[in-house]
Design a protein around this motif. Sequence first.
Motif, PDB file in Angstrom:
ATOM      1  N   ASP A  48       0.892  -1.164   0.000  1.00  8.56           N
ATOM      2  CA  ASP A  48       0.000   0.000   0.000  1.00  8.56           C
ATOM      3  C   ASP A  48       0.925   1.207   0.000  1.00  8.56           C
ATOM      4  O   ASP A  48       1.681   1.417   0.951  1.00  8.56           O
ATOM      5  N   VAL A  49       0.880   1.994  -1.050  1.00  8.70           N
ATOM      6  CA  VAL A  49       1.839   3.084  -1.197  1.00  8.70           C
ATOM      7  C   VAL A  49       1.267   4.445  -0.814  1.00  8.70           C
ATOM      8  O   VAL A  49       1.859   5.479  -1.112  1.00  8.70           O
ATOM      9  N   ARG A  50       0.122   4.423  -0.110  1.00 11.54           N
ATOM     10  CA  ARG A  50      -0.453   5.675   0.408  1.00 11.54           C
ATOM     11  C   ARG A  50       0.303   6.072   1.683  1.00 11.54           C
ATOM     12  O   ARG A  50       1.128   5.325   2.196  1.00 11.54           O
ATOM     13  N   ALA A  63      -1.419  -6.181   3.672  1.00 10.75           N
ATOM     14  CA  ALA A  63      -0.602  -5.179   2.976  1.00 10.75           C
ATOM     15  C   ALA A  63       0.417  -4.563   3.913  1.00 10.75           C
ATOM     16  O   ALA A  63       0.175  -4.410   5.115  1.00 10.75           O
ATOM     17  N   LEU A  64       1.544  -4.199   3.351  1.00  7.80           N
ATOM     18  CA  LEU A  64       2.566  -3.431   4.060  1.00  7.80           C
ATOM     19  C   LEU A  64       2.484  -2.000   3.572  1.00  7.80           C
ATOM     20  O   LEU A  64       2.276  -1.762   2.385  1.00  7.80           O
ATOM     21  N   ASN A  65       2.663  -1.059   4.486  1.00  3.38           N
ATOM     22  CA  ASN A  65       2.630   0.344   4.095  1.00  3.38           C
ATOM     23  C   ASN A  65       4.030   0.804   3.738  1.00  3.38           C
ATOM     24  O   ASN A  65       4.933   0.776   4.567  1.00  3.38           O
ATOM     25  N   LEU A  66       4.199   1.196   2.489  1.00  3.77           N
ATOM     26  CA  LEU A  66       5.470   1.732   2.025  1.00  3.77           C
ATOM     27  C   LEU A  66       5.161   2.809   0.992  1.00  3.77           C
ATOM     28  O   LEU A  66       5.003   2.526  -0.196  1.00  3.77           O
ATOM     29  N   PRO A  67       5.023   4.066   1.461  1.00  7.83           N
ATOM     30  CA  PRO A  67       4.727   5.158   0.522  1.00  7.83           C
ATOM     31  C   PRO A  67       5.734   5.170  -0.625  1.00  7.83           C
ATOM     32  O   PRO A  67       6.928   4.882  -0.431  1.00  7.83           O
ATOM     33  N   HIS A  68       5.227   5.492  -1.814  1.00  7.21           N
ATOM     34  CA  HIS A  68       6.065   5.384  -3.015  1.00  7.21           C
ATOM     35  C   HIS A  68       7.356   6.173  -2.902  1.00  7.21           C
ATOM     36  O   HIS A  68       8.387   5.750  -3.423  1.00  7.21           O
ATOM     37  N   GLY A  69       7.357   7.298  -2.204  1.00  7.34           N
ATOM     38  CA  GLY A  69       8.565   8.102  -2.059  1.00  7.34           C
ATOM     39  C   GLY A  69       9.633   7.446  -1.204  1.00  7.34           C
ATOM     40  O   GLY A  69      10.786   7.875  -1.209  1.00  7.34           O
ATOM     41  N   LYS A  70       9.276   6.402  -0.486  1.00 12.74           N
ATOM     42  CA  LYS A  70      10.240   5.705   0.379  1.00 12.74           C
ATOM     43  C   LYS A  70      10.747   4.402  -0.234  1.00 12.74           C
ATOM     44  O   LYS A  70      11.471   3.659   0.395  1.00 12.74           O
ATOM     45  N   ILE A  71      10.340   4.136  -1.458  1.00 17.43           N
ATOM     46  CA  ILE A  71      10.821   2.937  -2.142  1.00 17.43           C
ATOM     47  C   ILE A  71      12.207   3.236  -2.697  1.00 17.43           C
ATOM     48  O   ILE A  71      12.365   4.079  -3.578  1.00 17.43           O
ATOM     49  N   THR A  72      13.187   2.568  -2.138  1.00 18.55           N
ATOM     50  CA  THR A  72      14.571   2.718  -2.587  1.00 18.55           C
ATOM     51  C   THR A  72      15.167   1.329  -2.796  1.00 18.55           C
ATOM     52  O   THR A  72      14.654   0.334  -2.268  1.00 18.55           O
ATOM     53  N   GLU A  73      16.241   1.294  -3.532  1.00 16.99           N
ATOM     54  CA  GLU A  73      16.919   0.014  -3.759  1.00 16.99           C
ATOM     55  C   GLU A  73      17.337  -0.603  -2.429  1.00 16.99           C
ATOM     56  O   GLU A  73      17.151  -1.796  -2.196  1.00 16.99           O
ATOM     57  N   THR A  83      11.349 -11.383  -5.916  1.00 19.32           N
ATOM     58  CA  THR A  83      10.079 -11.246  -5.213  1.00 19.32           C
ATOM     59  C   THR A  83       9.153 -10.364  -6.042  1.00 19.32           C
ATOM     60  O   THR A  83       9.550  -9.281  -6.465  1.00 19.32           O
ATOM     61  N   LEU A  84       7.932 -10.828  -6.253  1.00 24.71           N
ATOM     62  CA  LEU A  84       6.946 -10.028  -6.974  1.00 24.71           C
ATOM     63  C   LEU A  84       6.250  -9.091  -5.995  1.00 24.71           C
ATOM     64  O   LEU A  84       5.790  -9.526  -4.942  1.00 24.71           O
ATOM     65  N   PHE A  85       6.167  -7.829  -6.362  1.00 28.35           N
ATOM     66  CA  PHE A  85       5.440  -6.841  -5.576  1.00 28.35           C
ATOM     67  C   PHE A  85       4.159  -6.473  -6.312  1.00 28.35           C
ATOM     68  O   PHE A  85       4.178  -6.253  -7.521  1.00 28.35           O
ATOM     69  N   VAL A  86       3.065  -6.443  -5.570  1.00 26.99           N
ATOM     70  CA  VAL A  86       1.787  -5.961  -6.092  1.00 26.99           C
ATOM     71  C   VAL A  86       1.506  -4.671  -5.351  1.00 26.99           C
ATOM     72  O   VAL A  86       1.523  -4.631  -4.114  1.00 26.99           O
ATOM     73  N   VAL A  87       1.263  -3.621  -6.102  1.00 25.82           N
ATOM     74  CA  VAL A  87       1.181  -2.270  -5.563  1.00 25.82           C
ATOM     75  C   VAL A  87      -0.212  -1.691  -5.787  1.00 25.82           C
ATOM     76  O   VAL A  87      -0.802  -1.877  -6.845  1.00 25.82           O
ATOM     77  N   TYR A  88      -0.712  -0.987  -4.755  1.00 23.92           N
ATOM     78  CA  TYR A  88      -1.974  -0.255  -4.939  1.00 23.92           C
ATOM     79  C   TYR A  88      -1.915   1.061  -4.192  1.00 23.92           C
ATOM     80  O   TYR A  88      -1.092   1.259  -3.300  1.00 23.92           O
ATOM     81  N   CYS A  89      -2.812   1.948  -4.587  1.00 26.62           N
ATOM     82  CA  CYS A  89      -2.942   3.263  -3.977  1.00 26.62           C
ATOM     83  C   CYS A  89      -4.427   3.499  -3.721  1.00 26.62           C
ATOM     84  O   CYS A  89      -5.186   2.551  -3.544  1.00 26.62           O
ATOM     85  N   ALA A  90      -4.852   4.747  -3.746  1.00 26.62           N
ATOM     86  CA  ALA A  90      -6.237   5.084  -3.425  1.00 26.62           C
ATOM     87  C   ALA A  90      -7.215   4.597  -4.487  1.00 26.62           C
ATOM     88  O   ALA A  90      -8.308   4.160  -4.166  1.00 26.62           O
ATOM     89  N   GLY A  91      -6.847   4.669  -5.741  1.00 24.07           N
ATOM     90  CA  GLY A  91      -7.750   4.258  -6.804  1.00 24.07           C
ATOM     91  C   GLY A  91      -7.342   4.850  -8.129  1.00 24.07           C
ATOM     92  O   GLY A  91      -6.244   5.396  -8.260  1.00 24.07           O
ATOM     93  N   PRO A  92      -8.229   4.766  -9.106  1.00 21.91           N
ATOM     94  CA  PRO A  92      -7.874   5.224 -10.452  1.00 21.91           C
ATOM     95  C   PRO A  92      -7.584   6.718 -10.536  1.00 21.91           C
ATOM     96  O   PRO A  92      -6.950   7.169 -11.485  1.00 21.91           O
ATOM     97  N   HIS A  93      -7.999   7.468  -9.540  1.00 22.13           N
ATOM     98  CA  HIS A  93      -7.770   8.914  -9.536  1.00 22.13           C
ATOM     99  C   HIS A  93      -6.410   9.279  -8.945  1.00 22.13           C
ATOM    100  O   HIS A  93      -6.079  10.452  -8.831  1.00 22.13           O
ATOM    101  N   CYS A  94      -5.620   8.269  -8.550  1.00 19.25           N
ATOM    102  CA  CYS A  94      -4.352   8.487  -7.849  1.00 19.25           C
ATOM    103  C   CYS A  94      -3.211   7.876  -8.660  1.00 19.25           C
ATOM    104  O   CYS A  94      -3.328   6.747  -9.121  1.00 19.25           O
TER     105      CYS A  94
END
Length: 132
Positions: A48-50, A63-73, A83-94
């Motif tokens: 969950d990247v919110r 889900a694990l919370n990892l905001p997109h700005g904190k995704i680093t190598e 490892t496969l990551f499946v990512v979601y946010c708030a919805g189609p408007h985000c």
Amino acid sequence: MASPVTDIPAASPAEAAAHFARKLSLETDCWDVHESLRSGSPDFVLLDVRGPAAFAKGHLPGALNLPHGKITERRMMEWPEGTLFVVYCAGPHCNGADRAVLRLARIGRPVKLMIGGITGWIDEGFALASGS
């Protein structure tokens, strides 16, 4: 006279098959994620990247919370390569999930976007977890 549907001819079956196979290699949906989680042994990490406040109000179970700005190598080294990551946010408007998918792909991690985000999850009638 052609209709708006047939005005542009359909792709060949081979082109359509290639297109939709590619699309499914990049995306998954709420139903497939739900079924995988329900099995008890999902073969992916759900992110969950919110922001943390939105995550605490409600998120997909597991889900694990990892905001997109904190995704680093460096941060992603917590998981084995491949490892496969499946990512979601708030919805189609985000576009937060798109940003996260791009970051993960750029650092060489397999990733799929869960189309619909949390909005799609709720629309399907699936339950949310709460808290951090």
